[in-house]
Design a protein around this motif. Sequence first.
Motif, mmCIF file in Angstrom:
data_model
loop_
_atom_site.group_PDB
_atom_site.id
_atom_site.type_symbol
_atom_site.label_atom_id
_atom_site.label_comp_id
_atom_site.label_asym_id
_atom_site.label_seq_id
_atom_site.Cartn_x
_atom_site.Cartn_y
_atom_site.Cartn_z
ATOM 1 N N GLU A 178 3.861 1.698 -1.380
ATOM 2 C CA GLU A 178 4.314 1.821 -2.219
ATOM 3 C C GLU A 178 3.438 2.375 -3.596
ATOM 4 O O GLU A 178 3.637 2.827 -4.125
ATOM 5 C CB GLU A 178 5.437 0.892 -3.042
ATOM 6 C CG GLU A 178 6.359 -0.266 -2.068
ATOM 7 C CD GLU A 178 6.301 -1.218 -2.733
ATOM 8 O OE1 GLU A 178 5.909 -1.921 -3.852
ATOM 9 O OE2 GLU A 178 7.543 -2.361 -2.097
ATOM 10 N N GLY A 179 2.266 2.171 -3.263
ATOM 11 C CA GLY A 179 1.187 2.684 -4.629
ATOM 12 C C GLY A 179 1.065 3.942 -4.280
ATOM 13 O O GLY A 179 0.591 3.995 -4.837
ATOM 14 N N LEU A 180 0.803 4.177 -2.783
ATOM 15 C CA LEU A 180 0.476 5.580 -2.713
ATOM 16 C C LEU A 180 1.854 6.757 -2.705
ATOM 17 O O LEU A 180 1.797 7.435 -3.213
ATOM 18 C CB LEU A 180 0.236 5.232 -1.326
ATOM 19 C CG LEU A 180 -0.097 5.069 -0.035
ATOM 20 C CD1 LEU A 180 -0.462 5.446 1.123
ATOM 21 C CD2 LEU A 180 -2.311 5.955 -0.673
ATOM 22 N N LEU A 183 3.942 5.576 -5.637
ATOM 23 C CA LEU A 183 3.598 5.439 -6.920
ATOM 24 C C LEU A 183 2.569 7.243 -7.093
ATOM 25 O O LEU A 183 3.036 8.051 -8.323
ATOM 26 C CB LEU A 183 3.168 4.322 -7.632
ATOM 27 C CG LEU A 183 4.601 3.531 -7.309
ATOM 28 C CD1 LEU A 183 4.156 2.216 -8.528
ATOM 29 C CD2 LEU A 183 5.545 3.953 -8.218
ATOM 30 N N ALA A 184 1.360 6.653 -6.663
ATOM 31 C CA ALA A 184 0.791 7.363 -7.456
ATOM 32 C C ALA A 184 0.847 9.161 -7.149
ATOM 33 O O ALA A 184 0.237 10.093 -7.660
ATOM 34 C CB ALA A 184 -0.501 7.855 -6.234
ATOM 35 N N ALA A 185 1.719 9.166 -5.383
ATOM 36 C CA ALA A 185 1.752 10.944 -4.881
ATOM 37 C C ALA A 185 3.215 11.169 -6.310
ATOM 38 O O ALA A 185 2.867 11.823 -6.683
ATOM 39 C CB ALA A 185 2.548 11.005 -3.979
ATOM 40 N N ARG A 186 4.563 10.492 -7.015
ATOM 41 C CA ARG A 186 5.217 10.345 -7.682
ATOM 42 C C ARG A 186 4.254 11.344 -9.050
ATOM 43 O O ARG A 186 5.205 11.822 -9.581
ATOM 44 C CB ARG A 186 5.855 9.542 -8.371
ATOM 45 C CG ARG A 186 6.998 9.595 -9.053
ATOM 46 C CD ARG A 186 8.064 8.734 -9.421
ATOM 47 N NE ARG A 186 7.024 8.019 -10.851
ATOM 48 C CZ ARG A 186 7.491 6.730 -11.044
ATOM 49 N NH1 ARG A 186 8.529 5.830 -9.998
ATOM 50 N NH2 ARG A 186 6.175 6.530 -11.609
ATOM 51 N N ASP A 187 3.257 10.017 -9.605
ATOM 52 C CA ASP A 187 2.569 10.388 -10.798
ATOM 53 C C ASP A 187 1.775 11.975 -10.786
ATOM 54 O O ASP A 187 2.082 12.653 -11.358
ATOM 55 C CB ASP A 187 1.442 9.573 -11.023
ATOM 56 C CG ASP A 187 1.976 8.563 -11.441
ATOM 57 O OD1 ASP A 187 3.158 8.256 -12.113
ATOM 58 O OD2 ASP A 187 1.650 6.392 -11.621
ATOM 59 N N ALA A 188 1.035 12.381 -10.021
ATOM 60 C CA ALA A 188 0.783 13.277 -9.684
ATOM 61 C C ALA A 188 1.769 14.633 -9.969
ATOM 62 O O ALA A 188 1.589 15.738 -10.079
ATOM 63 C CB ALA A 188 0.187 12.918 -8.200
ATOM 64 N N GLU A 189 2.831 14.236 -8.861
ATOM 65 C CA GLU A 189 4.392 14.914 -9.037
ATOM 66 C C GLU A 189 4.640 15.386 -10.368
ATOM 67 O O GLU A 189 4.980 16.648 -10.482
ATOM 68 C CB GLU A 189 5.011 14.845 -8.241
ATOM 69 C CG GLU A 189 6.708 15.933 -7.929
ATOM 70 C CD GLU A 189 7.041 16.041 -6.930
ATOM 71 O OE1 GLU A 189 8.749 16.375 -7.174
ATOM 72 O OE2 GLU A 189 7.038 14.595 -6.178
ATOM 73 N N GLN A 198 0.773 -1.313 0.736
ATOM 74 C CA GLN A 198 0.136 -0.120 -0.023
ATOM 75 C C GLN A 198 0.952 1.195 0.405
ATOM 76 O O GLN A 198 0.569 2.168 -0.519
ATOM 77 C CB GLN A 198 -0.739 0.056 0.880
ATOM 78 C CG GLN A 198 -2.402 -1.059 1.117
ATOM 79 C CD GLN A 198 -3.088 -1.149 2.096
ATOM 80 O OE1 GLN A 198 -3.134 0.201 3.240
ATOM 81 N NE2 GLN A 198 -3.576 -1.842 2.552
#
Length: 174
Positions: free
Chosen positions: A19-21, A23-29, A17
Amino acid sequence: MRWRDRLWDVLDDLEQQAEGLALAARDAEVAELSRAEYARVDLSARLHGSLGRRLTLGVRGVAALDGVLSGVGAGWVLVEVGAAEWVVPLAGVVSLRGLAERSVPVEARPITARLGLASALRRVAEERAEVLLHRVDGSLDRGVLTRVGADFVELWVRDTEVVPFSALAGVRSS
């Protein structure tokens, strides 16, 4: 199942979870940085990236021009429409279709890209050829450009008429 195995399962699940968060934060950035970077791209950069492409320009007072973008300067474009060439001030352009996705930054553009509308029109005036001068109000005159000032052009028809750049929709070779 032993409590130790269940604990490891819970920890593995929490790690996945996290790692998923991340990755999602990196994608948003990355998306935000992309939007911020693209916000710095101006129309001139897109036009320089589209040199040689067939475009459709909506021009106030002229309707649509469909031709090849052959030059871009500071505040104007040169478009080849059939056998005619058009010098079009960007101030009168209301829409563009067919632009390339790429853009060219200021530092990668040729020195001639800094030339303003007056420079382009002086070149036309030097040829002493007859032109069609289109105005943003839709009117049209056939004549010869005689002189070009800082923000106006002189057109010889039967006598000299001074036309401010703000009234120009385009100048077309005849």
